[in-house]
Design an enzyme around this catalytic site. Structure first.
Site, PDB file in Angstrom:
ATOM      1  N   MET A 102      -7.226   9.084  10.016  1.00  0.00           N
ATOM      2  CA  MET A 102      -7.710   9.546   8.900  1.00  0.00           C
ATOM      3  C   MET A 102      -8.810  10.462   9.088  1.00  0.00           C
ATOM      4  O   MET A 102      -9.786  10.764   8.632  1.00  0.00           O
ATOM      5  CB  MET A 102      -8.820   8.108   8.364  1.00  0.00           C
ATOM      6  CG  MET A 102      -7.688   6.866   7.981  1.00  0.00           C
ATOM      7  SD  MET A 102      -9.057   5.467   7.621  1.00  0.00           S
ATOM      8  CE  MET A 102      -9.511   4.807   9.187  1.00  0.00           C
ATOM      9  N   ASP A 157       0.790  -1.192   0.045  1.00  0.00           N
ATOM     10  CA  ASP A 157       0.051   0.071  -0.196  1.00  0.00           C
ATOM     11  C   ASP A 157       0.772   1.302  -0.016  1.00  0.00           C
ATOM     12  O   ASP A 157       2.113   1.182   0.235  1.00  0.00           O
ATOM     13  CB  ASP A 157      -0.855   0.165   1.351  1.00  0.00           C
ATOM     14  CG  ASP A 157      -1.979  -0.874   1.384  1.00  0.00           C
ATOM     15  OD1 ASP A 157      -2.395  -1.457   0.198  1.00  0.00           O
ATOM     16  OD2 ASP A 157      -2.730  -0.956   2.319  1.00  0.00           O
ATOM     17  N   LYS A 210      -3.558   3.383  -1.999  1.00  0.00           N
ATOM     18  CA  LYS A 210      -4.832   4.059  -1.994  1.00  0.00           C
ATOM     19  C   LYS A 210      -4.434   5.465  -1.464  1.00  0.00           C
ATOM     20  O   LYS A 210      -4.008   5.868  -0.433  1.00  0.00           O
ATOM     21  CB  LYS A 210      -5.597   3.568  -0.683  1.00  0.00           C
ATOM     22  CG  LYS A 210      -6.195   2.034  -1.065  1.00  0.00           C
ATOM     23  CD  LYS A 210      -6.880   1.644  -0.020  1.00  0.00           C
ATOM     24  CE  LYS A 210      -7.260   0.196  -0.083  1.00  0.00           C
ATOM     25  NZ  LYS A 210      -7.797  -0.479   1.094  1.00  0.00           N
TER      26      LYS A 210
HETATM   27  N1  SAH Z   1      -3.025   0.265   9.750  1.00  0.00           N
HETATM   28  C1  SAH Z   1      -2.605   1.467  10.081  1.00  0.00           C
HETATM   29  C2  SAH Z   1      -3.934   2.584   9.921  1.00  0.00           C
HETATM   30  C3  SAH Z   1      -4.653   2.667   8.640  1.00  0.00           C
HETATM   31  S1  SAH Z   1      -5.460   4.136   8.790  1.00  0.00           S
HETATM   32  C4  SAH Z   1      -1.821   1.390  11.245  1.00  0.00           C
HETATM   33  O1  SAH Z   1      -2.031   0.506  12.208  1.00  0.00           O
HETATM   34  O2  SAH Z   1      -1.142   2.516  11.737  1.00  0.00           O
HETATM   35  C5  SAH Z   1      -4.458   5.247   8.052  1.00  0.00           C
HETATM   36  C6  SAH Z   1      -4.519   6.323   9.088  1.00  0.00           C
HETATM   37  O3  SAH Z   1      -3.231   5.876   9.981  1.00  0.00           O
HETATM   38  C7  SAH Z   1      -3.883   7.768   8.309  1.00  0.00           C
HETATM   39  O4  SAH Z   1      -5.071   8.434   7.816  1.00  0.00           O
HETATM   40  C8  SAH Z   1      -3.282   8.316   9.335  1.00  0.00           C
HETATM   41  O5  SAH Z   1      -4.298   8.858  10.480  1.00  0.00           O
HETATM   42  C9  SAH Z   1      -2.555   7.202  10.358  1.00  0.00           C
HETATM   43  N2  SAH Z   1      -1.203   7.088  10.152  1.00  0.00           N
HETATM   44  C10 SAH Z   1      -0.537   5.819   9.615  1.00  0.00           C
HETATM   45  N3  SAH Z   1       0.722   6.129   9.277  1.00  0.00           N
HETATM   46  C11 SAH Z   1       1.076   7.224   9.939  1.00  0.00           C
HETATM   47  C12 SAH Z   1       2.152   8.040  10.260  1.00  0.00           C
HETATM   48  N4  SAH Z   1       3.435   7.547   9.754  1.00  0.00           N
HETATM   49  N5  SAH Z   1       2.007   9.260  10.719  1.00  0.00           N
HETATM   50  C13 SAH Z   1       0.873   9.748  11.189  1.00  0.00           C
HETATM   51  N6  SAH Z   1      -0.281   9.131  11.033  1.00  0.00           N
HETATM   52  C14 SAH Z   1      -0.191   7.883  10.435  1.00  0.00           C
END
Ligand code: SAH
Length: 243
Positions: free
Chosen positions: A170, A34, A56
């Site tokens: 998100m 992804d 995405k």
């Molecule tokens: N499965 C992922 C989350 C997916 S939803 C997890 O466990 O981290 C995607 C959201 O995750 C983004 O919109 C943001 O809010 C957050 N996110 C993921 N990576 C990030 C990062 N490096 N810094 C800040 N927010 C992050």
């Protein structure tokens, strides 16, 4: 028939990949990944490993979920080790279970490999601990993306406790709405909030503010970004003053 490993890649910093994830990545015949996966991780793949990007963008799905499911199924029919690699952890707002259910319905063996979720690790690496004795008795990780028109559940705003940490994933595009809702359930306008953009990566940005002013400060930050609300945010300044 092969096996599909539904694998979390961690939030960005490649050193937050688990040893288990690294092992299957080095064995992989195919990796389906992804947008949130740090591409540096792909340097670990063996020669000849096929990489398929199904990234995405916000609101814009390069490949619809049904096609990703089919792709994983088709790859598992002809390869031994298929790694489905996602940002953070696959089952934290990552649709990992949807893919697992689909694969299981087709008789394909799968295994979840947990990843370090951004929800905890991103604030932590910015010196905001998600719980702290006497400051936050619990934490909740929620989606900031409310879309009742699509049939997604809406947040039960009234159920948020006063002494819990809330992490919104998100949610950057909903930041103004989130702050307004939290003030409407009785949180003070001065309540601490932080927004962390591209957490754990070299270009990370952390902005700290209050429910009243964070929107103006943080609304234009690059994504991915998360929002953390709670008194634990105040520990950042305290920890950094002492360090
Ligand atoms: N499965 C992922 C989350 C997916 S939803 C997890 O466990 O981290 C995607 C959201 O995750 C983004 O919109 C943001 O809010 C957050 N996110 C993921 N990576 C990030 C990062 N490096 N810094 C800040 N927010 C992050």
């Amino acid at each position: 028939m092969g096996k599909v490993y539904l694998t979390g890649a961690g939030p960005g910093d490649v050193e937050l990949l688990t040893l288990k994830a690294l092992r299957v990545l080095r064995q992989a015949d195919v990796v389906v990944y992804d947008r949130l996966v740090n591409p540096e991780i792909l340097e670990e793949l063996k020669a000849g490993c096929e990489c398929v990007y199904v990234g995405k963008e916000d609101k814009h799905h390069t490949l619809p979920q049904e096609q990703i499911n089919m792709l994983l199924y088709e790859k598992a029919l002809v390869h031994d080790v298929v790694v489905r690699l996602k940002g953070g952890d696959s089952v934290v707002f990552g649709r990992g279970a949807e893919e697992a259910l689909f694969l299981a319905s087709k008789g394909i063996v799968f295994e979840f490999i947990p990843g370090v979720t951004s929800a905890i690790a991103v604030p932590e690496m910015a010196n905001i601990p998600i719980t702290h004795r006497g400051t936050a008795v619990s934490f909740r990780v929620v989606t900031g993306y409310e879309a009742p028109q699509k049939g997604y559940a809406q947040l039960d705003w009234a159920s948020f406790r006063q002494d819990e940490t809330i992490v919104f994933l998100m949610g950057l595009h909903q930041l103004g709405h989130i702050c307004t809702q939290l003030i409407s359930i009785g949180k003070p306008k001065t309540y601490p909030v932080a927004v962390i953009s591209r957490g754990t990566l070299p270009d990370e940005q952390v902005l700290v503010g209050t429910l009243e002013d964070i929107y103006e400060k943080a609304k234009d930050l690059p994504t991915p970004a998360l929002i953390i609300v709670g008194k634990v945010v105040e520990l950042k300044a305290q920890l950094e003053r002492m360090a």
